[in-house]
Design an enzyme around this catalytic site. Structure first.
Site, PDB file in Angstrom:
ATOM      1  N   ASP A 168       0.853  -1.198   0.001  1.00 12.06           N
ATOM      2  CA  ASP A 168      -0.063   0.122  -0.116  1.00 12.06           C
ATOM      3  C   ASP A 168       0.745   1.325   0.063  1.00 12.06           C
ATOM      4  O   ASP A 168       2.163   1.264   0.438  1.00 12.06           O
ATOM      5  CB  ASP A 168      -1.089  -0.069   1.290  1.00 12.06           C
ATOM      6  CG  ASP A 168      -0.147  -0.037   2.616  1.00 12.06           C
ATOM      7  OD1 ASP A 168       0.621  -0.465   2.868  1.00 12.06           O
ATOM      8  OD2 ASP A 168      -0.724   0.942   3.602  1.00 12.06           O
ATOM      9  N   GLU A 185       0.145  -0.850   5.912  1.00 15.78           N
ATOM     10  CA  GLU A 185       1.026  -0.299   6.848  1.00 15.78           C
ATOM     11  C   GLU A 185       0.950   1.168   6.837  1.00 15.78           C
ATOM     12  O   GLU A 185       1.274   1.918   8.025  1.00 15.78           O
ATOM     13  CB  GLU A 185       2.446  -0.513   6.023  1.00 15.78           C
ATOM     14  CG  GLU A 185       3.717  -0.232   7.031  1.00 15.78           C
ATOM     15  CD  GLU A 185       4.098   1.287   6.970  1.00 15.78           C
ATOM     16  OE1 GLU A 185       4.748   1.543   7.966  1.00 15.78           O
ATOM     17  OE2 GLU A 185       3.712   1.944   6.241  1.00 15.78           O
TER      18      GLU A 185
HETATM   19  N1  BES Z   1       8.636   3.458   5.644  1.00 12.77           N
HETATM   20  C1  BES Z   1       7.963   4.489   6.273  1.00 12.77           C
HETATM   21  C2  BES Z   1       8.877   4.378   7.615  1.00 12.77           C
HETATM   22  C3  BES Z   1      10.304   4.943   7.653  1.00 12.77           C
HETATM   23  C4  BES Z   1      10.510   6.117   6.469  1.00 12.77           C
HETATM   24  C5  BES Z   1      11.127   4.567   8.229  1.00 12.77           C
HETATM   25  C6  BES Z   1      11.929   6.518   6.514  1.00 12.77           C
HETATM   26  C7  BES Z   1      12.450   5.174   8.487  1.00 12.77           C
HETATM   27  C8  BES Z   1      12.832   6.029   7.479  1.00 12.77           C
HETATM   28  C9  BES Z   1       6.687   3.846   6.455  1.00 12.77           C
HETATM   29  O1  BES Z   1       6.047   3.275   5.483  1.00 12.77           O
HETATM   30  C10 BES Z   1       5.702   4.916   7.245  1.00 12.77           C
HETATM   31  O2  BES Z   1       5.488   5.846   6.621  1.00 12.77           O
HETATM   32  N2  BES Z   1       5.241   4.590   8.389  1.00 12.77           N
HETATM   33  C11 BES Z   1       4.525   5.703   9.125  1.00 12.77           C
HETATM   34  C12 BES Z   1       3.757   5.072  10.160  1.00 12.77           C
HETATM   35  C13 BES Z   1       2.377   4.515   9.775  1.00 12.77           C
HETATM   36  C14 BES Z   1       1.814   4.108  11.175  1.00 12.77           C
HETATM   37  C15 BES Z   1       1.566   5.581   9.281  1.00 12.77           C
HETATM   38  C16 BES Z   1       5.414   6.825   9.548  1.00 12.77           C
HETATM   39  O3  BES Z   1       6.369   6.766   9.807  1.00 12.77           O
HETATM   40  O4  BES Z   1       4.551   8.004   9.603  1.00 12.77           O
HETATM   41 MN    MN Z   2       7.201   2.196   4.260  1.00 14.82          MN
HETATM   42 MN    MN Z   3       5.169   5.389   4.269  1.00 12.81          MN
END
Ligand code: BES
Ligand code: MN
Ligand code: MN
Length: 456
Positions: free
Chosen positions: A88, A152
């Site tokens: 996603d 995710e």
């Molecule tokens: N891949 C990201 C997280 C990320 C990006 C970690 C760059 C380290 C470096 C992930 O898809 C993401 O965006 N996570 C969200 C959390 C989620 C609960 C919506 C975030 O970090 O905002």
């Molecule tokens: Mn991600």
């Molecule tokens: Mn992300």
């Protein structure tokens, strides 16, 4: 290594074309209007896992979007690598800021521009192609299991149920995830921590209807003003968060740990130039790398109230809303922080308004080990592929499921990311370098090789 390079070279175009196909699905999990596209993406991923040689491929239904599973068990005595990723993506908005359409991958200057190019389609698909490579060249060194989810970006709430109900199926020696960033291709690095998250929505309600701002203005609390004041009060003059108890469980780093983190290559001038800001900002007493990697934060993600259409309308709005998220670090717990926020936010509201706080999703922070077999295998893989030892860093983003893998399955994670912070994740014109994509496909088989060797 020669054999790996040869296979990638011979299949380069197809590898890219397949990623483009994947990127053309607008698999936005947050917006129900994309439901069919998200479901089709799951089927596509399942088909590609099958094509690459995975067994027991299944599109596993959940209460939300399905989880795609597949595995290749070659020998029970070999270690097992559980590969996690997400198909996603974030909504592409604001659309008008994209130079080329978000779901029509376009190459400019050696970079693939598309929503999900880096986060996480381009990155998890490297694993599918590395797996194909190992199958075709008869070099698969570990058992592998794939678990690619579709929620995710909206908090992975159904994945936790799936993990709890499938402990045996998911049993593995390590979780391998490419969904984070490196410092640069010249300075390869491995993230060894992720922040947690507590996401809240707040509403401030004043009068029972929008009012004429002349007739009533000055005599009735304006919810927009009140909300701004309340939000502003959440940081003090040192940019510390003012919620009582917020820092109680924050683990302070030792000076040696801080020095190590601060020794990573980082150019503040470049950083400011890239973002077009005159000055960095943040909690007093900490460097930029510490502020994003090791300190908790509170950010307004969205705020709205009153008239925002064309022209002017003299109105005193009836209500004001905001989405506020907090990034957490060890040993904060997201449900505790949600409670602290709620209690505090309600307590600072003046009598003239009613305040409602609604917690959304959350996730726990994690620190991943740098001394285990899996980290060492990743280190060796990067050393061989990049000719440089990777630098351990701490990432500011969150992948809530990582803590869950540890708690429920008892498995540690290696964050084997090949993105760059400048890849514009969640922003318009998200990109992924073609170079990084191929580099990832070349490096991942080395991880499997060294993980098997070091596990003996
Ligand atoms: N891949 C990201 C997280 C990320 C990006 C970690 C760059 C380290 C470096 C992930 O898809 C993401 O965006 N996570 C969200 C959390 C989620 C609960 C919506 C975030 O970090 O905002
Ligand atoms: Mn991600
Ligand atoms: Mn992300």
């Amino acid at each position: 290594m020669q054999e790996i390079k040869k296979y990638v070279e011979e299949n380069k175009e197809r590898f890219l074309e397949e990623l483009f196909q994947l990127l053309r699905f607008p698999s936005v999990s947050a917006d129900p209007k994309y439901k069919n596209d998200v479901l089709q993406t799951a089927d596509f991923v399942a088909q590609k896992l099958k094509d690459a040689g995975a067994d027991k491929v299944e599109v596993c239904a959940t209460a939300g979007y399905p989880i795609v599973y597949g595995e290749k068990i070659i020998d029970a005595s070999l270690p097992t690598v559980l590969i996690y990723g997400h198909y996603d993506v974030q909504p592409p908005d604001p659309l008008e800021l994209w130079k080329t359409p978000p779901f029509e991958p376009t190459v400019r200057d050696g970079k693939i521009y598309a929503r999900g190019a880096c986060d996480d389609k381009g990155q998890f698909y490297m694993h599918v192609k590395a797996f194909e490579l190992m199958m075709q060249t008869n070099t698969l060194a570990c058992n592998v299991k794939f678990m690619i989810e579709g929620e995710e970006e909206v908090g992975s709430s159904n994945l936790s149920t799936f993990v709890k109900e499938n402990k045996e199926r998911l049993a593995a020696d390590v979780v391998l995830i490419s969904d984070t960033s490196m410092i640069s291709m010249e300075n390869p690095s491995i993230e060894t921590g992720l922040r947690g998250l507590a996401y809240m929505e707040v509403e401030v309600v004043g009068p029972n209807r929008d009012l004429h701002s002349g007739v009533y203005g000055g005599a009735v609390a304006n919810p927009a003003t009140i909300l701004c004041k309340m939000i502003a009060s959440l940081h003090d003059e040192n940019n510390h968060i003012t919620i009582p108890g917020f820092y109680d469980k924050v683990a302070e780093l030792t000076q040696a740990q801080r020095d190590a983190l601060n020794s990573a290559p980082f150019d503040l001038e470049e950083y400011k130039k890239d973002l077009d800001i005159a000055e960095e900002w943040g909690e007093k007493g900490y460097s930029t790398l510490e502020r994003t990697g090791t300190r908790p934060t509170l950010e307004v993600n969205g705020i709205w109230s009153g008239y925002i259409g064309e022209g002017a309308k003299t109105v005193l709005p009836s209500k004001a809303n905001a989405k506020i998220s907090m990034r957490l670090v060890p040993d904060q717990r997201w449900s505790e922080i949600s409670d602290l926020f709620t209690k505090h936010f309600e307590s600072i509201a003046p009598k003239g308004v009613k305040v409602t706080v609604t917690p959304h999703h959350g996730g726990e922070p994690v620190v991943t080990p740098t001394d285990g077999t899996a980290y060492l295998a990743a280190e060796k893989a990067i050393q061989e592929s990049f000719g440089k030892k990777p630098i351990p860093t701490r990432g500011g983003g969150s992948i809530p499921i990582v803590a869950l893998f540890e708690d429920v399955l008892g498995i540690k994670t290696v964050l084997f990311g090949f993105g760059l912070d400048s890849d514009a994740l969640h922003s318009p014109n998200e990109k992924y370098d073609i170079y990084n994509y191929y580099k990832g496909i070349e490096t991942l088989p080395l991880f499997h090789k060294y993980f098997a060797e070091l596990s003996k």
